[in-house]
Design a protein around this motif. Sequence first.
Motif, PDB file in Angstrom:
ATOM      1  N   ASP A   1     105.412  47.775  52.958  1.00 16.75           N
ATOM      2  CA  ASP A   1     105.244  46.448  52.353  1.00 16.75           C
ATOM      3  C   ASP A   1     106.182  46.330  51.165  1.00 16.75           C
ATOM      4  O   ASP A   1     105.986  46.981  50.134  1.00 16.75           O
ATOM      5  N   LEU A   2     107.209  45.501  51.303  1.00 16.22           N
ATOM      6  CA  LEU A   2     108.224  45.355  50.261  1.00 16.22           C
ATOM      7  C   LEU A   2     107.976  44.148  49.374  1.00 16.22           C
ATOM      8  O   LEU A   2     108.794  43.842  48.510  1.00 16.22           O
ATOM      9  N   HIS A   3     106.847  43.473  49.587  1.00 21.76           N
ATOM     10  CA  HIS A   3     106.618  42.229  48.851  1.00 21.76           C
ATOM     11  C   HIS A   3     105.357  42.246  48.008  1.00 21.76           C
ATOM     12  O   HIS A   3     105.387  41.952  46.823  1.00 21.76           O
ATOM     13  N   GLY A   4     104.237  42.594  48.612  1.00 22.82           N
ATOM     14  CA  GLY A   4     102.952  42.595  47.895  1.00 22.82           C
ATOM     15  C   GLY A   4     101.995  43.511  48.620  1.00 22.82           C
ATOM     16  O   GLY A   4     102.237  44.713  48.728  1.00 22.82           O
ATOM     17  N   THR A   5     100.906  42.924  49.159  1.00 23.08           N
ATOM     18  CA  THR A   5      99.927  43.747  49.893  1.00 23.08           C
ATOM     19  C   THR A   5      99.558  43.152  51.250  1.00 23.08           C
ATOM     20  O   THR A   5      98.818  43.775  52.011  1.00 23.08           O
ATOM     21  N   ASP A   6     100.057  41.972  51.581  1.00 25.37           N
ATOM     22  CA  ASP A   6      99.653  41.313  52.841  1.00 25.37           C
ATOM     23  C   ASP A   6     100.000  42.145  54.075  1.00 25.37           C
ATOM     24  O   ASP A   6      99.219  42.228  55.027  1.00 25.37           O
ATOM     25  N   THR A   7     101.170  42.764  54.053  1.00 27.10           N
ATOM     26  CA  THR A   7     101.596  43.560  55.213  1.00 27.10           C
ATOM     27  C   THR A   7     100.730  44.801  55.353  1.00 27.10           C
ATOM     28  O   THR A   7     100.368  45.202  56.465  1.00 27.10           O
ATOM     29  N   VAL A   8     100.391  45.414  54.227  1.00 26.40           N
ATOM     30  CA  VAL A   8      99.505  46.586  54.251  1.00 26.40           C
ATOM     31  C   VAL A   8      98.144  46.206  54.832  1.00 26.40           C
ATOM     32  O   VAL A   8      97.584  46.926  55.667  1.00 26.40           O
TER      33      VAL A   8
ATOM     34  N   ALA B   1      98.484  45.744  58.515  1.00 25.25           N
ATOM     35  CA  ALA B   1      98.680  47.044  59.177  1.00 25.25           C
ATOM     36  C   ALA B   1      97.359  47.815  59.287  1.00 25.25           C
ATOM     37  O   ALA B   1      97.079  48.443  60.314  1.00 25.25           O
ATOM     38  N   ARG B   2      96.560  47.742  58.231  1.00 24.83           N
ATOM     39  CA  ARG B   2      95.246  48.402  58.289  1.00 24.83           C
ATOM     40  C   ARG B   2      94.387  47.767  59.387  1.00 24.83           C
ATOM     41  O   ARG B   2      93.689  48.474  60.130  1.00 24.83           O
ATOM     42  N   GLU B   3      94.470  46.442  59.479  1.00 29.49           N
ATOM     43  CA  GLU B   3      93.735  45.713  60.521  1.00 29.49           C
ATOM     44  C   GLU B   3      94.178  46.177  61.910  1.00 29.49           C
ATOM     45  O   GLU B   3      93.395  46.183  62.863  1.00 29.49           O
TER      46      GLU B   3
END
Length: 313
Positions: free
Chosen positions: A225-232, A235-237
Amino acid sequence: MSVQTSRAVQFVESFGGPEALSLREVPAPQAGPGQIRVRVTAAGLNPMDWFMASDADTARRFGLSLPSGFGTDYAGVVDQVGDGVTAFATGERVFGGALSRAVADHVVIDVAGTIAVGGDAHHTPDGVDDRTAATLTIAGCTAAAALAVVQPGPGDTLLVGGAGGGVGVFTVQLAVLAGARVIGTGSATSADALRALGAEPVTYGEGLADRVRALAPGGVTAAVDLHGTDTVQAARELGVPDKRLTTIAAQVDGITPANGANAAPGALEEIARLVATGKLRVPIAATFPVEQIRAAVELQAGRHVHGKVVVDL
């Protein structure tokens, strides 16, 4: 070479946005023992440059005080060599990082220093122009550090959040070179730019996990995640274990963050070699003369630019 004055971009009266920056005439710095002086020809901009100086409290946290220089990534030519320096000679092309002082005609670098303390320098390979060399240090080191955490390779499907930004450009291409399939998040308008880097584009925002699932029914195995936490979160989902997740711009409990300062020795030289041999390309979105530093920072701080912004000196 005896140069009496030099130009430097500085915050003089206050920290803040682009409007607080000035191009000033200053005494030319001189190389002391163990140092080189670089006549800077190009400086690459990064989000950290303006974030660190966005207000007085943040600047203090990063050890900055007025008057403060600006910018970190530089490229140019060695024009002065201090006593005891054998690794560099006058006239050699170099690139590197000098925290919050790179956008200047001259920058003095400690040969044994780090980006944060004293600055660092690397020989610029033939086949890499100065504008490109001036984009490599911060973004390249950060991408290398992030990928070192998740270690993508053949058989992996890597999700990269913020794939079209300055660090994303390197992260995507390095992961593809390592053999991974890469899915990159971005705006709808960045889809072609992401494909050109080797990523399969997916739009960020609500429903990201579902869109990724549709693209990769076999699952995602790692994410950066190069921006914030949305991608993390997405990905956990999707079932990616925490040990194969990393962030660069936020802290998330249970996840190892990546910092360019921790990039492996030689990582930056390897990136420069890949650029020189045409295996990695750096899209330069815009170049500005140093007199237009405020416009350059405004464009870069908008966070919608595809590729890097470079200031010419």
